[in-house]
Structures are given as structure tokens and as C-alpha cells.
Write a protein that holds these residues in place. Structure first.
Motif, mmCIF file in Angstrom:
data_model
loop_
_atom_site.group_PDB
_atom_site.id
_atom_site.type_symbol
_atom_site.label_atom_id
_atom_site.label_comp_id
_atom_site.label_asym_id
_atom_site.label_seq_id
_atom_site.Cartn_x
_atom_site.Cartn_y
_atom_site.Cartn_z
ATOM 1 N N ASP A 225 38.239 -3.295 -32.018
ATOM 2 C CA ASP A 225 37.074 -3.753 -32.773
ATOM 3 C C ASP A 225 37.577 -4.165 -34.150
ATOM 4 O O ASP A 225 37.840 -3.317 -35.006
ATOM 5 N N THR A 226 37.722 -5.455 -34.356
ATOM 6 C CA THR A 226 38.308 -5.933 -35.610
ATOM 7 C C THR A 226 37.411 -5.717 -36.815
ATOM 8 O O THR A 226 37.850 -5.897 -37.956
ATOM 9 N N SER A 227 36.160 -5.322 -36.577
ATOM 10 C CA SER A 227 35.267 -5.051 -37.701
ATOM 11 C C SER A 227 35.485 -3.665 -38.294
ATOM 12 O O SER A 227 35.103 -3.392 -39.429
ATOM 13 N N THR A 228 36.115 -2.790 -37.522
ATOM 14 C CA THR A 228 36.330 -1.416 -37.989
ATOM 15 C C THR A 228 37.792 -0.979 -37.938
ATOM 16 O O THR A 228 38.203 -0.104 -38.696
ATOM 17 N N ASN A 230 40.799 -1.691 -39.012
ATOM 18 C CA ASN A 230 41.633 -2.389 -39.980
ATOM 19 C C ASN A 230 42.517 -1.383 -40.709
ATOM 20 O O ASN A 230 42.162 -0.218 -40.833
ATOM 21 N N ASP A 352 43.311 -7.742 -43.301
ATOM 22 C CA ASP A 352 42.071 -6.995 -43.192
ATOM 23 C C ASP A 352 40.994 -7.955 -42.686
ATOM 24 O O ASP A 352 40.447 -8.735 -43.448
ATOM 25 N N ILE A 353 40.722 -7.907 -41.390
ATOM 26 C CA ILE A 353 39.780 -8.834 -40.770
ATOM 27 C C ILE A 353 38.390 -8.694 -41.367
ATOM 28 O O ILE A 353 37.702 -9.667 -41.655
ATOM 29 N N ALA A 354 37.963 -7.447 -41.571
ATOM 30 C CA ALA A 354 36.617 -7.213 -42.095
ATOM 31 C C ALA A 354 36.464 -7.821 -43.492
ATOM 32 O O ALA A 354 35.457 -8.450 -43.805
ATOM 33 N N LYS A 357 36.141 -11.538 -43.292
ATOM 34 C CA LYS A 357 34.800 -11.936 -42.868
ATOM 35 C C LYS A 357 33.802 -11.822 -44.021
ATOM 36 O O LYS A 357 32.912 -12.660 -44.170
ATOM 37 N N ARG A 358 33.963 -10.786 -44.859
ATOM 38 C CA ARG A 358 33.047 -10.609 -45.980
ATOM 39 C C ARG A 358 33.195 -11.753 -46.986
ATOM 40 O O ARG A 358 32.223 -12.270 -47.531
#
Length: 365
Positions: A225-228, A230, A352-354, A357-358
Motif C-alpha cells: 500500500d504505497t499510501s502507508t 513509505n 515517499d509516495i504519499a 501525492k500530497r
């Protein structure tokens, strides 16, 4: 009193650890009769987790007895520079062992072509006679692939950990289970390749071991899950050392740990210490490991320092020293045939993917 008990317990644990790594000590008397040999087998079973099935136990005993005799005869030869022991694999045939604890597949022609041979950045004359990346904080602890043909995963991931540490100064422990689940580079049953791991590290990246479900020694569905999960550690590419050239391999190992393919032989399986000369191994490559350095004994014997993935209870705390600069061009057990290494140019430790995205979301606003 409490301190005394704690010290005693630590001593027992240390003794068990030594026994697991070096094998159960025994003499010719222990193999004199069926009764004494069985007693030795039960002693060995007391240290290692093994089957409780009675029928399988008897079959395993016969294998153990044969291996014990071989170890005793081998170690009685004073001319050998390495020793064998009754380690965790002592009740396995070579065929059973290879099926469960190796797993390297010869790289495809396309992968070999893609991994262009890059001339070393350091001249041969500038390479020291000994070098060990463990001394420079660039090698993570020895891990355990378990009964799964995932050596390719552990070797490739270890090389990524090391080059990331060398470039960023930050040694991170990455997730082999993620690579096993998600990369498509291989599996437990059919094995895989280290270039496949590097391809995945280029395209997706590998997260920290603590961010992903623990290693299971079996294939599972991808749970990334690349949103978490990292950060994700990436590399920029990978390359190959010129094959069948130990001199070139030494030059590259001086710059970073390098993955290699070898043939895991019977002696390799039961190795405990010393400089391995591989009298019984050839070039039927089936196991992937990482060369993290090289050295020279006081007697002048040159060797490779090789990190394995069978836990620190095998060999020399999870490592094996393998003789180098041998007469055959392929090197000991084929070690010089297919050396690959990851390339990392960016000083960034990870992506850091998240966070990315931000930032993208803010830009859209």
C-alpha cells in the motif's frame, strides 16, 4: 540470585547458538554403534526444530548417520582449509536441501544484455588487498530465507540495501516478503533472478521490512500500500561485472557488494568455518549470494567474503569465506560467472509516495 540465573540462561542460549552454527560436537565413539549414533541424532534433534513423524524420523536418521560419517571423515583430513559440521541441514540429502534452500535461476539472455558491463571506476592497482563492507556499516544483518527457493530475493534485496547505505549513509532493512509477493521476479517453488529484483527496485521500490508483513517463507498476494508503506527505496539501474573475471569482480566489490550465482554443493551445505575450496562444486548454478568483501589469510590464501541467507546459525555467523583467484576462469563454484550489482546515483534515500501525492494534490488546487 536473579543476576546469576540470568547469566546462566544467557550462557545456555549462547551454547545453543554455537551448537546450531558449528554443529553438534561428536567423535568416532558417537558413531561406533547404532545406539550411540541414535543418541547423537537425538542430541542433534534437541537443538534443531525437526519433524515429529516417526516414519520420517527414521528415514531422516539414516540420512543424518550418513552425513555424520562424512563430516567425521572430512574433518579428520588435516589438509583441508575448511571444516564441516552437523548443522541444521544435517538430516537432509543434497537433493532435498537444494529444493528447499536454494532457488537461483540462470538469468535470461535479455536480462544479461540489459545489464551492460560497466568498466570499473577504480584501477586495479588502487584496490587494497583486503576490504570488508561490514566494517563500513553497509551490510544488514544476515537473514533466513527458510524452506523457500528465494535466495535470489535475499541476495538482490541485500545488494539494494548496501548500495542505498553507501550512497545515502543510511542503512535500511528492506522487505524480502514484498519482493517475493509483488515483484514477479520469482517464487518459492521455481526460484528467480537477482536482475528481476533490481528491475522491481527500479520501477516500484522496496519498502522497509517493518512496514510490510513479516517474511513468511512462502508466496502470498501483494499487500503493498504505497499510501502507508513509505518510504520506498529505489535504484537507478543495474549492471554486470565482466563474467569469468575475478580481477574485475574484486574491483567492483571494492566499490559495493555484488550479487553472484554459485553451485551449492554438499560441502557448502554442511560448511561451518574456514576458507571453502569447493572440492565438490562446479558450475551448475542454483544459489544466489552476495559478495560483501574479500581478504587474505595469514598464510596468504585469498578469499571472498560471502553473505548467505540461511540465518547467522550457518557457517561463520551466516557468512562463508570462499577461495578466490583460482585456476578456473569461472571462479570457485562458478562465483565469477554472473555477477550483478544495482546502481544508485541519487543521494535521496527513498521516494515517499504519499508525500509526492500530497504535493501533486496541492498543485492541482
Amino acid at each position: 540470585m536473579a543476576e546469576t540465573k540470568q547469566a546462566l540462561l544467557m550462557g545456555i542460549v549462547l551454547c545453543i547458538a554455537i551448537a546450531m552454527a558449528q554443529g553438534i560436537p561428536f567423535t568416532e565413539k558417537d558413531l561406533a554403534t547404532e545406539a550411540t549414533t541414535w543418541k547423537l541424532y537425538e542430541k542433534w534433534r534437541g537443538v534443531h526444530t525437526v519433524t515429529a513423524d516417526l516414519a520420517e524420523k527414521k528415514t531422516k536418521y539414516e540420512v543424518f548417520k550418513k552425513n555424520a560419517k562424512y563430516v567425521l571423515d572430512f574433518n579428520s583430513n588435516k589438509g583441508k582449509p575448511y571444516k564441516l559440521g552437523l548443522n541444521r541441514f544435517a538430516d537432509m540429502t543434497l537433493e532435498e536441501f537444494k529444493k528447499k534452500y536454494t532457488g537461483a535461476v540462470k538469468p535470461a539472455v535479455d536480462a544479461v544484455k540489459k545489464a551492460k558491463i560497466v568498466k570499473s571506476k577504480v584501477a586495479a592497482g588502487n584496490v587494497p588487498s583486503s576490504y570488508d563492507w561490514r566494517d563500513y556499516g553497509a551490510v544488514t544483518h544476515v537473514k533466513d530465507q527458510g524452506p523457500c527457493g528465494s535466495c535470489w530475493d535475499f541476495a538482490g534485496t541485500a545488494a539494494v540495501e548496501s548500495i542505498n547505505a553507501i550512497v545515502t549513509g543510511n542503512l535500511l532493512t528492506l522487505s524480502e516478503q514484498q519482493v517475493l509477493d509483488c515483484s514477479g521476479a520469482g517464487n518459492c517453488e521455481e526460484g528467480g533472478t537477482t536482475p528481476g529484483v533490481f528491475e522491481y527496485a527500479m520501477d516500484t521500490g522496496i519498502t522497509l521490512a517493518c512496514n510490510y508483513p513479516p517474511y513468511e517463507a512462502m508466496d502470498d498476494q501483494c499487500r503493498l500500500d504505497t499510501s502507508t508503506m513509505n518510504p520506498l527505496v529505489n535504484i537507478d539501474g543495474y549492471a554486470a561485472v565482466a563474467g569469468n573475471n575475478e580481477k574485475a569482480l574484486k574491483q567492483q566489490v571494492y566499490l559495493q557488494p555484488v550479487t553472484v550465482y554459485i553451485e551449492a554443493s554438499h560441502d557448502f551445505m554442511l560448511y561451518t568455518e574456514g576458507v571453502f575450496t569447493g572440492d565438490d562444486c562446479g558450475t551448475l548454478l542454483d544459489h544466489a549470494v552476495v559478495v560483501v568483501g574479500y581478504g587474505v589469510t595469514q598464510e596468504g590464501v585469498r578469499y571472498w567474503i560471502v553473505k548467505n541467507s540461511w540465518s547467522d546459525n550457518w557457517g561463520e555467523n551466516g557468512y562463508i569465506r570462499m577461495i578466490r583467484d583460482v585456476d578456473v576462469k569461472e571462479g570457485i563454484c562458478g562465483i565469477a560467472m554472473y555477477p550483478f550489482y544495482p546502481i544508485k546515483n541519487s543521494p535521496c534515500a527513498a521516494i515517499d509516495i504519499a508525500a509526492t501525492k500530497r504535493v501533486a494534490a496541492k498543485d492541482e488546487l
